[in-house]
Design a protein around this motif. Sequence first.
Motif, PDB file in Angstrom:
ATOM      1  N   LYS A  45       0.831  -1.212   0.000  1.00  0.00           N
ATOM      2  CA  LYS A  45       0.000   0.000   0.000  1.00  0.00           C
ATOM      3  C   LYS A  45       0.864   1.260   0.000  1.00  0.00           C
ATOM      4  CE  LYS A  45      -1.902  -1.226   3.926  1.00  0.00           C
ATOM      5  NZ  LYS A  45      -1.159  -2.463   4.221  1.00  0.00           N
ATOM      6  N   THR A  46       1.790   1.319   0.960  1.00  0.00           N
ATOM      7  CA  THR A  46       2.644   2.503   1.057  1.00  0.00           C
ATOM      8  C   THR A  46       3.490   2.658  -0.201  1.00  0.00           C
ATOM      9  OG1 THR A  46       2.701   2.336   3.453  1.00  0.00           O
ATOM     10  CG2 THR A  46       4.460   3.595   2.426  1.00  0.00           C
ATOM     11  N   THR A  47       4.002   1.553  -0.706  1.00  0.00           N
ATOM     12  CA  THR A  47       4.812   1.603  -1.927  1.00  0.00           C
ATOM     13  C   THR A  47       3.998   2.209  -3.070  1.00  0.00           C
ATOM     14  OG1 THR A  47       5.892  -0.409  -1.163  1.00  0.00           O
ATOM     15  CG2 THR A  47       6.268   0.223  -3.447  1.00  0.00           C
ATOM     16  N   TYR A  86       2.681  11.000   5.798  1.00  0.00           N
ATOM     17  CA  TYR A  86       3.460   9.779   6.008  1.00  0.00           C
ATOM     18  C   TYR A  86       2.777   8.845   7.003  1.00  0.00           C
ATOM     19  CZ  TYR A  86       7.709  11.562   3.712  1.00  0.00           C
ATOM     20  OH  TYR A  86       8.633  12.017   2.815  1.00  0.00           O
ATOM     21  N   GLN A  87       3.051   7.558   6.800  1.00  0.00           N
ATOM     22  CA  GLN A  87       2.571   6.574   7.763  1.00  0.00           C
ATOM     23  C   GLN A  87       3.255   6.794   9.112  1.00  0.00           C
ATOM     24  OE1 GLN A  87       2.914   2.575   6.323  1.00  0.00           O
ATOM     25  NE2 GLN A  87       2.220   1.658   8.212  1.00  0.00           N
ATOM     26  N   ASN A  88       4.536   7.102   9.070  1.00  0.00           N
ATOM     27  CA  ASN A  88       5.281   7.343  10.294  1.00  0.00           C
ATOM     28  C   ASN A  88       5.590   8.834  10.405  1.00  0.00           C
ATOM     29  OD1 ASN A  88       7.081   7.547  12.359  1.00  0.00           O
ATOM     30  ND2 ASN A  88       8.397   5.888  11.669  1.00  0.00           N
ATOM     31  N   LEU A 163      -3.533   9.953   2.639  1.00  0.00           N
ATOM     32  CA  LEU A 163      -3.359   9.676   4.067  1.00  0.00           C
ATOM     33  C   LEU A 163      -2.894   8.235   4.215  1.00  0.00           C
ATOM     34  CD1 LEU A 163      -6.765  11.251   4.876  1.00  0.00           C
ATOM     35  CD2 LEU A 163      -4.702  11.999   6.032  1.00  0.00           C
ATOM     36  N   ASP A 164      -1.738   8.027   4.843  1.00  0.00           N
ATOM     37  CA  ASP A 164      -1.243   6.661   5.021  1.00  0.00           C
ATOM     38  C   ASP A 164      -1.520   6.212   6.453  1.00  0.00           C
ATOM     39  OD1 ASP A 164      -0.032   4.218   4.693  1.00  0.00           O
ATOM     40  OD2 ASP A 164       1.764   5.023   3.724  1.00  0.00           O
ATOM     41  N   GLU A 165      -2.533   5.398   6.602  1.00  0.00           N
ATOM     42  CA  GLU A 165      -2.976   4.878   7.898  1.00  0.00           C
ATOM     43  C   GLU A 165      -3.164   5.978   8.947  1.00  0.00           C
ATOM     44  OE1 GLU A 165      -1.190   1.317   9.227  1.00  0.00           O
ATOM     45  OE2 GLU A 165      -1.043   0.486   7.219  1.00  0.00           O
TER      46      GLU A 165
END
Lengths: 280, 296
Positions: A45-47, A86-88, A163-165
């Motif tokens: 997903k992030t990729t 970012y997710q993080n 939006l990543d998670e």
Amino acid sequence: MEPIIKVENLWHTYPTGNITALREVSLNINRGELIGVIGQNGSGKTTLVKHFIGLLKPTRGKVFIDGEDTEPLKVQQLAAKVGYVYQNPNHQLFARTVQEELEFGPNNLGVPKEEVQERVEQAIKFFGLEELRYLHPYRIGFPLRKLVGMATIYTMKPDIFILDEPTTGQDNITTQKVYRLIKKLRDEGATVLCVAHDMILLSEVVDRMLVLRDSEVIMDASPREVFSNNEIMASTHLAPPQITSLSLNLRKNKNKLDDVVLSVDEMLALSKDSNQKEKI
Amino acid sequence: MQGIVIPISMVPGNSAIHRMNPLPKLLWTFGILALSFSTRNIAVLGIAFAIGLLLVFYSRITSAYLRVALILFPISLTLITLQSIAPAFPRPWTTIAAFGPFNIYQEGIYSGISLLLRIMAMTTWAMVTIMTSHPSDIFTSLKKIGMPYVLNFILVMTLQLIPILQNEFGTVLNAQKSRAMKGSGFGAILPSMVPVFVGAIERVQQLSISLESRAFGSTGQKSSFRQVRMAFSDYFVMALGFVTTGLATYWVIIDKSLDWSKSMTFSPIFAVSLVLSATIGFLVFVIFAIRAALSA
Ligand SMILES: Nc1ncnc2c1ncn2[C@@H]1O[C@H](COP(=O)(O)OP(=O)(O)OP(=O)(O)O)[C@@H](O)[C@H]1O
Ligand SMILES: [Mg+2]
């Protein structure tokens, strides 16, 4: 109308470890669509979404943003149209205060000073960051840090908002803010992509879901269709919202219900319908 | 993360040098370090450098080595330029050519070349050791020979800090780019360094908390999961390293005929072209570095 995001036969292989994280992905996303991206950990997903802002470039295939091939474009250029949360958040935040963090994006885009301040005020109010304003992002707890991450993109007002998670590990209040954010972005006409494991959030806000499994997009359909496809749900180890499971069960076992229900409100509306009422 | 990130860490491989215990490698490296600091003789330093290069080829770490050397070498070229006009040598100096307002000195050329070779020899050997050994193996081996735990830890963390900082730098740069960071080149990149160091400090604080919570400071015998064994060949290579570098160091210290600073003379043409090419080499490097930063 031309799709705002167009992906043609995209492959991505990470050089470290030679991991193929995306395989033959093709899709179109239209302006103003609200899209959920789901799949297990490590499914890619992030990729996938990092390709839309140029943080990753295709190993094979093409990605077009607003008709433009992203290959020669720099991240800085794509960032004018695409905002990626970012997710993080630790990988996203770098400034000394939340305030500076929120100004950074719009300043770079050349937004006039007064307007930048206006957007910062709006963002602070919208996300409820008043008390964090002059704190160092690292001094803020992880969940709030993620909200700050969203706010930094919010002040840039991109056409495409990724939006990543956003809700992973968030409490109810913060999750509600994410709901409100997505709805507001929709009302403003933005295209929103939301990577999430939170099926309730997705079922309530998105029109369309991309399901990833083992580096491939295996389904691209409405939440209703995705949730009622047993095979897909089982093979990706995803579970629909409980209310949807209930409606699916009612439909299957006793033929009591005709529709797939996505929310409690929908179920209530159905139960008011006299025809269905006796069945439930 | 492309572009400016240069990893100085282990390059996986299966050469004899990779398979060797880190101790003999470390011993050789410190031996070469001692030798290099004990002499200015160009031939001795040149041979140490050449052997280091052979080891680089042999252990198949050439491309990783080159990525570091391509930065280190041009920067070290400034030594030739600076030394030639201001030698780190006791006066009197012999002028061999005039170069604009500067005199180029015989001792300067000699000292420039030998400093350059010294740096290249030492870093080449050090890189062979670092790039062919797993950090934990270095750690375990040093512990075995009685290096104090805390000191050892500091040493290995320092080795790991470089890749960590590089990583951090790439991350921050990406974060800034994804918020449309304006401008490019050094001017834009320098401000990114601040969060990198803040991030690094943050990381060290986190690390110290997690270390303490896992009883880092406790006393007594420590057990290690990673087992590093010394084979017979390791002892042999180690003994060989000890004797060879020890004798060589002893020899370069007592043999006064190895001081070629006066006897090895350079023609004015050679001196001027060397200084020019060193200066140009460095400037070309600066231009390329700026271009690389611009396109990053
Ligand atoms: N920088 C990287 N280098 C090498 N491999 C990577 C890198 N980033 C991700 N991967 C690998 O690529 C695959 C897909 O990762 P990705 O982060 O896209 O998954 P994801 O669906 O976002 O997962 P998650 O739900 O955990 O965020 C995984 O196998 C992961 O280990
Ligand atoms: Mg992810």
